[in-house]
Design an enzyme around this catalytic site. Structure first.
Site, PDB file in Angstrom:
ATOM      1  N   GLU A 152      35.254  40.356  50.964  1.00 28.55           N
ATOM      2  CA  GLU A 152      36.509  41.090  50.829  1.00 28.55           C
ATOM      3  C   GLU A 152      36.215  42.571  51.016  1.00 28.55           C
ATOM      4  OE1 GLU A 152      38.180  39.846  47.053  1.00 28.55           O
ATOM      5  OE2 GLU A 152      39.010  38.077  48.031  1.00 28.55           O
ATOM      6  N   GLU A 161      35.593  33.963  46.344  1.00 26.01           N
ATOM      7  CA  GLU A 161      34.929  34.939  45.467  1.00 26.01           C
ATOM      8  C   GLU A 161      34.799  34.273  44.107  1.00 26.01           C
ATOM      9  OE1 GLU A 161      33.770  37.725  46.496  1.00 26.01           O
ATOM     10  OE2 GLU A 161      34.729  37.727  48.456  1.00 26.01           O
ATOM     11  N   ASN A 216      41.547  37.865  35.399  1.00 23.70           N
ATOM     12  CA  ASN A 216      40.806  38.981  34.798  1.00 23.70           C
ATOM     13  C   ASN A 216      41.152  40.344  35.385  1.00 23.70           C
ATOM     14  OD1 ASN A 216      39.566  38.098  37.114  1.00 23.70           O
ATOM     15  ND2 ASN A 216      37.500  38.512  36.390  1.00 23.70           N
TER      16      ASN A 216
END
Ligand code: NAD
Length: 487
Positions: A456, A247, A149
């Site tokens: 992150e 994630e 994405n």
């Protein structure tokens, strides 16, 4: 294009390839090597050797930083080319792809700075005979697996942080969007990265991705993607107890109180729900609205949504491009029709938008959504907004927190005391107040609950890729252990 292993551009050992067709028009846009376990093994061997015997882990941070800065500059210089490939493969609109190039380059710049400020600690309060260094060392060889994405942006949330720490890596982009990660490999070579520090394999989750999770020569897994595959990564990691950073998905809520600036909130709700065609982990898929302003806000949102332009990702005016794959398109349409059958009102946009060869859906707004419905709890990964009214702050918190996810949330109110109280109760890795979707490189990003493990970006993003080593230095005569006691 070819894969990057040990500084060389290579085909898959077995010679197989796969192709990618643009979801915008069905035309083939890339042919890539289909990596198998043997290719991953070669990539791990190259990364292992670059870590064990190469200069990278011990290089002065100043020199590592120079390479990261050059990479940032090269991303900017090649932004048009990379953005075009990103758009052709992912279906995202070109204006957004272009913006993501700057965002990505900025992360490489940030990591150049962090590389130079990363350091351990020293202790000189341990008595007259002992001082200690706590050293922050690179964890080793990292398997980095990314989704489709935000291809360049997501690799830029991982790779420069791993490199800043002194790690070496094997990278696998999604099989839908390998092109821009391979271009990044070219730029890294041009920037002067030593051979084998970054190795890029292209291919599918099985066998290539799975081998990257299972390989005993890998010290850490850094994965962004679905919660289902994240759980596979955790299972695989158990074999060698590799460190895992994940994630994963989200079902994020934007909570709007009656005293909010509704004009700004309406804009952010559209952006949050429909940007990147809703194919975003941070998609603001749920609108929790105080009942007294429900009708007014829904009307504002739906009016704005009607002017959102769906169409050819290469059209500079398009705001929602193509959906990544036929399966994803069917999934989105299925969620909307099941919600309608379950009693939700479909205020806007139901189903597939007409196109000869492309994969397009209209943005949908679902009203009267009960918090228990599937559409209120499952990640759709499409442009579908579910509207849920609430009466009290406590009810809003309970609905926001009820899903298995905990990635992000937003609170819209002009009462900052209430805003602070809400931020403290929301189970989410990021909470925005009176804004949505901003993500400066300095700020940690990650999820609570099944949205992930670890963080992150920011300093935390680099520290993820490090190990602490405690080194104790003794001075003077050392007392025998039976005199000293059993400490
Ligand atoms: P996915 O899990 O299907 O694939 C992600 C990557 O994993 C791909 O490279 C794929 O080839 C690989 N993979 C698949 N099976 C594997 C296996 N068995 N072993 C190893 N690798 C395997 O996810 P996707 O469809 O590409 O992306 C969409 C998902 O990503 C959504 O759930 C979204 O929420 C999540 N996402 C999260 C974030 C975040 O930062 N939290 C960001 C973007 C996307």
């Amino acid at each position: 294009m070819k894969m990057l292993i040990g500084g060389k551009w290579v085909d898959a050992a077995g010679g197989q390839t796969f192709s990618r067709s643009s979801p915008g028009n069905g035309m083939e846009v890339g042919i890539y090597p289909e990596a198998g376990a043997e290719d991953v093994d070669r990539a791990v061997a190259a990364a292992r050797s670059a870590f064990e015997t190469g200069e990278w882990p011990y290089m002065a941070a100043e020199d590592r930083a120079r390479i990261l800065t050059s990479t940032a500059e090269l991303i900017r210089k090649n932004a048009d080319r990379i953005a075009l490939i990103e758009t052709l493969e992912s279906g995202k609109v070109i204006s957004q792809a272009r913006a993501e190039m700057d965002w990505s380059a900025n992360l490489w710049d940030y990591c150049a700075g962090v590389a130079r400020t990363l350091h351990g600690d020293s202790h000189n309060n341990l008595g007259p005979n002992l001082i200690a260094n706590v050293m922050r060392e690179p964890i080793g060889v990292v398997s980095i697996i990314t989704p489709w994405n935000f291809p360049l942006l997501i690799i830029s949330q991982k790779l420069p942080f791993a490199l800043a720490a002194g790690c070496t890596a094997i990278v696998k982009p999604s099989e839908f969007t390998p092109g821009t990660t391979l271009i990044l490999g070219e730029l890294l070579m041009e920037a002067g990265l030593p051979d084998g520090v970054v190795n890029i394999v292209t291919g599918h989750g099985r066998p290539a991705g799975q081998r990257m999770l299972d390989h005993p020569g890998v010290d850490m897994i850094s994965f962004t993607g679905s919660t289902a595959v994240g759980k596979i990564a955790v299972q695989s990691s158990a074999q060698q107890l590799k460190k895992v950073s994940l994630e994963l998905g989200g079902k994020n809520a934007q909570i709007v109180f009656a005293d909010a600036n509704l004009e700004e909130a309406a804009d952010a709700i559209i952006e949050g729900a429909f940007k990147n065609a809703g194919e975003s982990c941070n998609c603001g898929a749920r609108l929790l609205v105080e009942r007294s302003i429900h009708d007014e806000l829904v009307q504002r949102v739906s009016k704005r949504a009607q002017s959102v332009k769906v169409g050819d990702p290469l059209d500079p005016e398009a705001q929602i491009g193509a959906i990544i794959s036929p399966a994803q398109l069917d999934k989105i349409v299925g969620f909307v029709s099941r919600a309608r059958e379950g009693g939700a009102g479909v205020l806007l946009g139901e189903g597939r938008a007409p196109s000869d060869a492309g994969l397009y859906v209209y943005p949908s707004i679902l009203t009267g959504v009960d918090p228990q419905m599937e559409v209120a709890n499952s990640e759709i990964f499409g442009p579908v907004l579910s509207v849920i009214p609430f009466d009290t702050p406590a009810e809003a918190v309970a609905i926001a927190n009820q899903t298995d996810f905990g990635l992000s949330a937003a609170v819209w109110t002009s009462d900052y005391e209430r805003a602070v109280a809400m931020t403290r109760r929301l189970q989410a890795g990021t909470v925005w107040v009176n804004t949505y979707s901003s993500g400066p490189a300095e700020l940690p990003f990650g999820g609570y609950k099944q949205s992930g493990i670890g963080r992150e970006n920011g300093r935390a993003g680099v520290e993820e890729f490090t190990e602490l080593k405690t080194v104790q230095f003794h001075f003077g005569g050392r007392q025998a252990w039976w005199v000293r006691g059993q400490r």
